[in-house]
Design an enzyme around this catalytic site. Structure first.
Site, PDB file in Angstrom:
ATOM      1  N   LYS A 198     -10.040  -2.282   2.076  1.00 33.11           N
ATOM      2  CA  LYS A 198      -9.640  -3.997   2.094  1.00 33.11           C
ATOM      3  C   LYS A 198      -9.276  -4.226   3.475  1.00 33.11           C
ATOM      4  CE  LYS A 198      -6.432  -4.565  -1.788  1.00 33.11           C
ATOM      5  NZ  LYS A 198      -4.740  -4.471  -1.973  1.00 33.11           N
ATOM      6  N   GLY A 351      -4.350   8.314   4.807  1.00 28.54           N
ATOM      7  CA  GLY A 351      -4.382   9.542   3.826  1.00 28.54           C
ATOM      8  C   GLY A 351      -5.986   9.737   3.553  1.00 28.54           C
ATOM      9  N   GLY A 374       0.345   4.837   6.196  1.00 24.55           N
ATOM     10  CA  GLY A 374       1.048   3.435   6.553  1.00 24.55           C
ATOM     11  C   GLY A 374       1.584   3.568   7.952  1.00 24.55           C
TER      12      GLY A 374
END
Ligand code: AMP
Length: 394
Positions: A198, A351, A374
């Site tokens: 994304k 990840g 994150g």
């Protein structure tokens, strides 16, 4: 490094509370991937060698504030004990009288693992009383859990208000060092590779890195939003139609600042996202209806290699194709091999990117593979991580 690390403080006889990330996969009561445990061993061994008492705290899964048997840390204690070759006492809670009693009985060199922090909803709420109760177990606080450092939780943030000395463990120290180096003093040219599904996940990083990096190479599913915004045909590829303007703005900004912004010029396409899809390679940028772009094509691999030649620093977040499926792994694999052999300072975040490097057997050849998805993205976005900020300054 601005923050104190575990090497800077006297640990002998002290209760050393270490926040670790033992959020590992379990199956039938066994740890199936112990990477995260293995990575904290240097810090734990150091505390043991220095004569400290090690109290370990972690979350595991999403028990949503209740004690849930399948999220107990017993299998983690077993694996840790094997890795350390010494007993690890696993407690049934992480706060309270019994826990305090067990900790007060510890001798230098002992290791205790507290129960899953997220059995208490106060952990994620950064509740002061809960943080204070954890702090009762600590003379010194060590944070070695970079993966949760972007969250202000009781064990990563609140606790530091109650403990005088709060330091980084070795794993955390390495993360902070690499990210400060690339953001403050990168070897140039500094090339950023971005991929993954994304645009919306990465747009903050693109804007923030625009001031720092020299060049952007964009692949993966997110590339199709940019290509569509430029008016190309993208068939059934992933696209965020509400982000077309955002994509155009980012490309305009790159042009204004004279930063390279390189998109795929060909693709490996499939008629579905599946190992047994019909597969083709496109001649050019456009993709026909009924087909999805699932990896960068051979011309793009060549182009990206040329753009990476001579790079001083490479920061990479997000795979360049659906690498989990063999037919769509070649782009990510060839670029990874090129970066690994290039001599550039190479920092991998996220990840999926870490998983890809591990799968290709290239993780060891990169300068640094971050343990935080994150957290590494937030650092690249220019945000301060609460778990790092809360540590004691040098
Ligand atoms: P992210 O978590 O945003 O870094 O996205 C990683 C995921 O994006 C991986 O599971 C990849 O399989 C997937 N991915 C990368 N490129 C594509 C693509 N062209 N089409 C569909 N999925 C992709």
């Amino acid at each position: 490094m601005k923050k104190l690390t575990v090497k800077d403080v006297e640990l002998k006889g002290k209760r050393v509370f270490i926040r670790v990330d033992f959020n590992v996969p379990l199956e039938n009561g066994r740890v199936t991937d112990d990477k995260r445990i293995v990575e904290t061993i240097p810090t734990i061994k150091y505390v043991i060698e220095q004569g400290g008492k090690t109290i370990l705290a972690s979350h595991l899964g999403r028990p949503k504030g209740k004690a849930v048997d399948k999220f107990r840390l017993n299998p983690v204690a077993e694996r840790l004990s094997e890795l350390l070759d010494k007993p690890v006492r696993k407690l049934d809670d992480c706060i309270g009288d019994e826990v305090e009693k067990a900790v007060s009985e510890m001798k230098p060199g002992d290791v205790v693992l507290l129960e899953n922090l997220r059995f208490h909803e106060q952990e994620e709420a950064n509740d002061e009383h809960f943080a204070g109760a954890l702090a009762k177990l600590a003379d010194i606080y060590v944070n070695d859990a970079f993966g949760t450092a972007h969250r202000a939780h009781a064990s990563t943030h609140g606790i530091t208000k109650f403990v005088h000395t709060c330091v980084a463990g070795f794993l955390m120290g390495k993360e902070i060092e690499y990210f400060s180096r690339i953001l403050n003093d990168p070897d140039r040219p500094f090339v950023t590779i971005l991929g993954g599904a994304k645009v919306s996940d990465k747009i903050g990083a693109i804007h923030s890195l625009m001031d720092k990096a020299d060049k952007f190479l964009v692949g993966g599913g997110m590339a199709y939003t940019f290509l569509r915004a430029m008016g190309h045909k993208i068939g059934n590829s992933l696209v965020e139609t509400d982000k077309l303007n955002v994509a155009l703005e980012a490309m305009d900004k790159a042009k204004r600042l004279r930063k390279g912004f390189v998109l795929p010029v060909d693709h490996v396409i499939g008629d579905k996202l599946s190992e047994d899809a019909n597969i083709r390679v496109t001649d050019g940028i456009d993709i026909d209806d009924g087909w999805m772009g699932l990896d960068i094509g051979p011309k793009t691999i060549e182009l990206f290699r040329r753009e990476l030649t001579g790079a001083g620093t490479v920061v990479w977040n997000g795979p360049l194709g659906a690498f989990e499926m063999k037919p769509f792994a070649a782009g990510t694999r060839s670029i990874a091999r090129f970066v690994a052999d290039s001599g550039a300072v190479s920092v991998m975040g996220g990840g999926d990117t870490a998983a890809a490097m591990a799968e290709f057997g290239l993780a060891e050849k990169m300068s640094h593979v971050s343990t935080g998805g994150g957290a590494s993205l937030e650092i690249l976005e220019g945000k301060k991580l609460p778990g790092v900020e809360a540590l004691s300054d040098r």
